[in-house]
Design a protein around this motif. Structure first.
Motif, mmCIF file in Angstrom:
data_model
loop_
_atom_site.group_PDB
_atom_site.id
_atom_site.type_symbol
_atom_site.label_atom_id
_atom_site.label_comp_id
_atom_site.label_asym_id
_atom_site.label_seq_id
_atom_site.Cartn_x
_atom_site.Cartn_y
_atom_site.Cartn_z
ATOM 1 N N GLN A 227 0.796 -1.219 0.000
ATOM 2 C CA GLN A 227 0.000 0.000 0.000
ATOM 3 C C GLN A 227 0.835 1.279 0.000
ATOM 4 O O GLN A 227 0.289 2.363 0.129
ATOM 5 C CB GLN A 227 -0.949 0.003 1.212
ATOM 6 N N GLY A 228 2.139 1.146 -0.137
ATOM 7 C CA GLY A 228 3.014 2.312 -0.103
ATOM 8 C C GLY A 228 2.606 3.357 -1.131
ATOM 9 O O GLY A 228 2.552 4.557 -0.841
ATOM 10 N N LEU B 192 11.113 5.849 -8.793
ATOM 11 C CA LEU B 192 11.196 4.445 -9.193
ATOM 12 C C LEU B 192 12.306 3.745 -8.424
ATOM 13 O O LEU B 192 12.123 2.664 -7.862
ATOM 14 C CB LEU B 192 11.455 4.363 -10.702
ATOM 15 N N LEU B 193 13.469 4.386 -8.376
ATOM 16 C CA LEU B 193 14.619 3.801 -7.708
ATOM 17 C C LEU B 193 14.293 3.543 -6.242
ATOM 18 O O LEU B 193 14.554 2.478 -5.695
ATOM 19 C CB LEU B 193 15.803 4.758 -7.829
ATOM 20 N N LEU C 172 13.235 -0.126 -1.853
ATOM 21 C CA LEU C 172 12.364 -0.424 -0.728
ATOM 22 C C LEU C 172 11.744 -1.813 -0.865
ATOM 23 O O LEU C 172 11.712 -2.599 0.074
ATOM 24 C CB LEU C 172 11.254 0.637 -0.670
ATOM 25 N N GLN C 173 11.271 -2.091 -2.071
ATOM 26 C CA GLN C 173 10.647 -3.379 -2.354
ATOM 27 C C GLN C 173 11.611 -4.518 -2.058
ATOM 28 O O GLN C 173 11.266 -5.491 -1.402
ATOM 29 C CB GLN C 173 10.299 -3.428 -3.838
ATOM 30 N N LEU D 201 12.139 -4.897 1.674
ATOM 31 C CA LEU D 201 10.981 -5.456 2.356
ATOM 32 C C LEU D 201 10.766 -6.912 1.997
ATOM 33 O O LEU D 201 10.487 -7.729 2.850
ATOM 34 C CB LEU D 201 9.731 -4.634 2.024
ATOM 35 N N SER D 202 10.921 -7.232 0.723
ATOM 36 C CA SER D 202 10.662 -8.625 0.339
ATOM 37 C C SER D 202 11.749 -9.509 0.921
ATOM 38 O O SER D 202 11.508 -10.650 1.270
ATOM 39 C CB SER D 202 10.567 -8.773 -1.173
ATOM 40 N N GLY D 203 12.957 -8.967 1.057
ATOM 41 C CA GLY D 203 14.014 -9.725 1.722
ATOM 42 C C GLY D 203 13.626 -10.030 3.154
ATOM 43 O O GLY D 203 13.742 -11.147 3.627
#
Lengths: 518, 331
Positions: free
Chosen positions: B28-29, B313-314, B319-320, B323-325
């Protein structure tokens, strides 16, 4: 009741890969409602056999009769639709998707063409509850622990109304309690008349859950017996192809059997634990000594090497070098401390195929050779020529691409890569695997020579001759524990096999296996 | 009877609070950023929350939105479609050339061409096992060339008598047709993703293609489907372009594929596939559109838009990744 008629009968299965005869008239017979163990060394042909059964490979010859009919599955999907499900070693599900989706993927219940989520979740819960698992089936699979993921894979397989479930090393990533849960599920499948083919290298597990065992070696089926009718030692001997009490022949390896003069202490590892692979390993290597690391596949041999080398984190235990505790956060730390590690898989972890012998040999040495970032070419050349001569590497010259060399010579280049760093301890993981006989002897005598020069060597090997003749001492691993340490008169192929099968027994000293006599 | 001790089941659900917040942020970012920017805009600029501004924002972004929708499905399978900008340009030329025969024929032919191009992309990718990046890069060049050839290297005027331009001018209840198409496409897209096998299998393929194959999913057919969808939607965007500008422009659509990818990723769809949503892509499109909209209110040079979009975008990708890590580690 067709009690005598087996569910699965594979006979005369032959399969050739380019240059390799993977299976040679192998057979497999699984009864209805039977849990059948399939065992064998690496390369014995177990997985080829399974892949032929499930249609992942085509067979060259032989017949498969499943449930009373001759079958020839074209694909794993077709096998599944006919009642043969496979659960792979790596959980083969989609981690991001929910538990219920993973169970029903490909045949989701629908209403008016749209997925009926409520029904799908309810049915998934029901299926899992049959195995005593209560989880929120809407959460992504990756939030579950591996054991439950494994159960989801089994639930998926069972929900296809499978008659035969193949489990390829399902316990390799499970802890003890998770294994117990899995066994309950297997027993329940058995009660429901489902047959299971169980592939595992952990002998205790085979005896705990299996009814019969098929032993494979070198692409052939060498035995098919009730589990109760074969002792662990017999089982190991059949797998390795050794006669019990067979006198070991001298001179089959390039090692000189003479014991090296054990000098000062070099590396000591105490109570090493790492993940669910190592549960307490003690070993020490002295300067000028070759210590063998024996054990069946999956016993934790490579994991010990990786833990010592700083490639895997250590959860408990300590490592000492020269009597002082050391902590290697990464392989670079270990290398700086004077440890080298020749990994088992030359192709993926060792050589860089399109680079020259010179570049491959000096890869780890480059920081030393470079001045202001520029490689001192003359020094490099001198070192490379020195090692080519010293190790007898057969190459057209330092600039030949390493991929053009034979396996034995590639291995020598890799040895040289570590040796030119002047290590004090060299860890070798299966140093002679896949190398032809002549080159094998050369490499073995080379290792011998290095030890005589004061290098400490820790050698992982599956070849009993190599261990008994080459090593001063052999540490035997079983289920991630050091169960025996054999030296001098105690060091024989029989003793190693006994320790592999039973843990500590007729051993000199050291730890007693976790399972002891199961 | 096998009964797992509840502690095992308990240890099976250890979604740590931070991980939950993390995954919420990841999902939801973009929405949070959109709300914040909207609030800033509403306070700062007169006429920001006017019907006019909102409709214009949507109309202007309808083309990107449609392309980003197709791109979402492609990216969710773990693929990429670089040809969408060129396909849109080609479609605008075809629509303009055929505009004398009426809107239906013109739009139909344009979208049909896009579908075929997408199918061809998918066929090459699955049949010859060529990386989507390379396949669609080749198609980008090919489609662009075809557009220039068809248009004889010049803009093609739309026949204003054929009724084609009505698409850009008219609408229902004051909502322009392009905006209606955009909204309908996203509603349908969301249903397809969440309530059809096709949609779920798209996510499964992106999550673990080997597993999807072993589960017996028709992987190749689904891939054909997503590339066809992407091509068709890109062509629809091209048809809208022709209707809005009264011309088929063979040189338009440069870099649209990158804008679309940016919108998809900003929305929170994982660039490596397996996780994604249609709704968040819509938010991503609006967010990137809003940034340009606000820059125009600020009277800042349009060149800033590129810089700011790039930074955005960067930021999102980093961030993605973080977070997914964490989510994997928490699993």
């Amino acid at each position: 009741m067709a009690q005598s008629e087996p569910l699965l009968l594979m006979e005369g299965i032959t399969k050739t890969f380019p240059g390799v005869l993977a299976l040679q008239g192998a057979s497999l017979r699984v009864g209805r409602g039977e849990v059948h163990a399939l065992v064998g060394q690496n390369g014995a042909g177990k997985s080829t056999m399974i892949k032929i059964l499930t249609g992942a490979y085509r067979r060259d010859a032989g017949s498969i009769i499943f449930d009373g009919q001759a079958v020839d599955f074209q694909s794993p999907q077709q096998a599944q639709s006919q009642g043969v499900s496979t659960i792979y070693q790596e959980v083969n599900l989609v981690p991001f998707r929910s538990v219920s989706e993973n169970i029903f993927m490909g045949r989701e219940p629908r209403r008016f063409g749209l997925i009926d989520w409520r029904r799908m979740n309810a049915e998934a819960s029901t299926i899992l509850e049959r195995f005593g698992i209560r989880v929120d089936v809407t959460q992504p699979l990756l939030q579950l622990n591996v054991a439950v993921q494994q159960m989801v894979a089994i639930a998926r397989a069972v929900s296809f109304r499978s008659k035969l479930v193949i489990m390829d090393e399902p316990t390799s990533s499970l802890d003890e309690r998770e294994v117990a849960t899995l066994f309950d599920v297997i027993r329940q499948l058995k009660q429901e008349g489902v047959s299971v083919i169980f592939v595992s290298h952990r002998l205790d597990e085979l005896y705990a859950v299996c009814d019969r065992v098929t032993i494979m070696r070198d692409g052939q089926t060498v035995d098919d017996k009730p589990m109760a009718g074969i002792t662990k030692l017999e089982l190991v001997a059949r797998m390795l192809g050794k006669e019990l009490g067979e006198v070991r022949r001298l001179g089959t390896t390039g090692f000189v059997t003479a014991t090296h003069q054990a000098k000062q202490e070099l590396l000591t590892a105490h109570g090493l634990q790492s993940g669910h692979k190592l549960h307490g390993v003690d070993l020490d290597v002295r300067a000028g000594e070759i210590v063998g690391l024996a054990g069946l596949l999956g016993s934790g041999r490579t994991e010990v090497a990786r833990a010592i080398f700083g490639a895997d984190p250590i959860d408990a235990g300590e490592i000492q070098m020269d009597g002082a505790e050391v902590v290697f956060k990464s392989p670079a730390d270990a290398i700086n401390a004077g440890i080298g590690f020749c990994s088992e898989d030359r192709k993926t972890e060792g050589i860089i195929p399109y680079m020259s012998v010179r570049e491959n040999l000096t890869l780890a040495l480059l920081p030393v050779l470079a001045r202001n970032g520029i490689v001192a070419r003359d020094k490099q050349q001198a070192i490379v020529e020195q090692f080519i001569k010293r190790l007898g590497i057969k190459t057209a010259g330092p600039d030949q691409k390493i991929r053009e060399l034979s396996g034995g010579n590639q291995q020598k280049v890799l040895l040289a890569r570590w040796l030119c760093l002047n290590p004090r301890l060299l860890i070798l993981d299966e140093p002679t695997r896949g190398i032809d006989v002549g080159a094998k002897g050369e490499i073995q005598s080379l290792i011998n020579e290095l030890a005589e020069g004061g290098l400490g060597v820790l050698m992982i090997s599956s070849e009993l001759e190599e261990l008994t003749e080459g090593c001063d001492r052999v540490v035997v691993l079983r289920d991630g524990q050091a169960v025996a340490e054999l030296a001098h008169a105690d060091l024989s192929e029989d003793a190693i096999m006994t320790a592999m099968a039973h843990g500590a027994e007729s051993t000199t000293d050291q730890q007693v296996g976790r399972h002891g006599e199961a | 009877m096998a009964t797992i001790p509840s502690s095992t089941a308990g240890s099976a659900t250890p979604a740590a609070p931070e991980a939950r917040i993390g995954s919420m942020l990841q999902r939801q970012g973009a929405l949070i950023a959109l709300v914040v920017l909207t609030c800033i805009g509403a306070l700062r600029y007169n006429g920001f929350i006017s019907t006019y501004n909102i409709v214009e924002l949507l109309r202007y972004n309808a083309m990107f939105g449609l392309i980003a929708l197709g791109m979402t499905f492609v990216i969710m399978t773990g693929g990429i479609d670089l040809s969408v900008g060129a396909v849109a340009a080609l479609a605008s030329v075809i629509a303009a050339l055929l505009s004398p025969y009426g809107a239906t024929v013109a739009v139909g032919a344009a979208v049909g061409t896009g579908l075929l191009i997408g199918l061809f992309n998918g066929w090459v990718i699955t049949r010859f096992n060529i990386a989507p990046f390379i396949t669609t890069l080749a198609m980008l060049l090919g489609a662009r060339g075809a557009a220039l050839l068809l248009a004889k290297n010049a803009a093609v005027s739309v026949d204003t008598a054929g009724g084609y331009v009505e698409i850009g001018l008219n609408g229902v209840l004051g909502i322009p047709f392009p905006v209606i198409m955009l909204l309908v496409a996203y509603v349908l897209g969301s249903i397809v993703l969440n309530y059809t096998r096709f949609g779920r299998h798209v996510l499964a393929i992106g999550g673990n293609e080997d597993a999807a194959r072993l589960m017996g999913l028709p992987v190749d057919r689904i891939k054909l489907g997503v590339y066809a969808l992407s091509g068709g939607l890109a062509a629809l965007a091209g048809a809208i372009l022709a209707a809005l500008t009264y011309t088929g422009i063979p040189t338009e659509g440069l870099g649209w594929e990158l804008t679309a990818i940016a919108a998809v990723v900003v929305g929170g769809t994982l660039l490596t596939g397996g996780i994604g949503s249609v709704g968040t892509t819509f938010v991503g499109v609006l967010l990137l559109g809003l940034i340009i909209n606000m820059l125009s209110f600020e009277n800042l040079s349009a060149y800033w838009q590129s810089v700011i979009r790039g930074v955005f975008l960067l930021l999102v990708v980093v961030l993605q990744n973080q977070l997914s890590g964490k989510r994997k580690a928490a699993a």
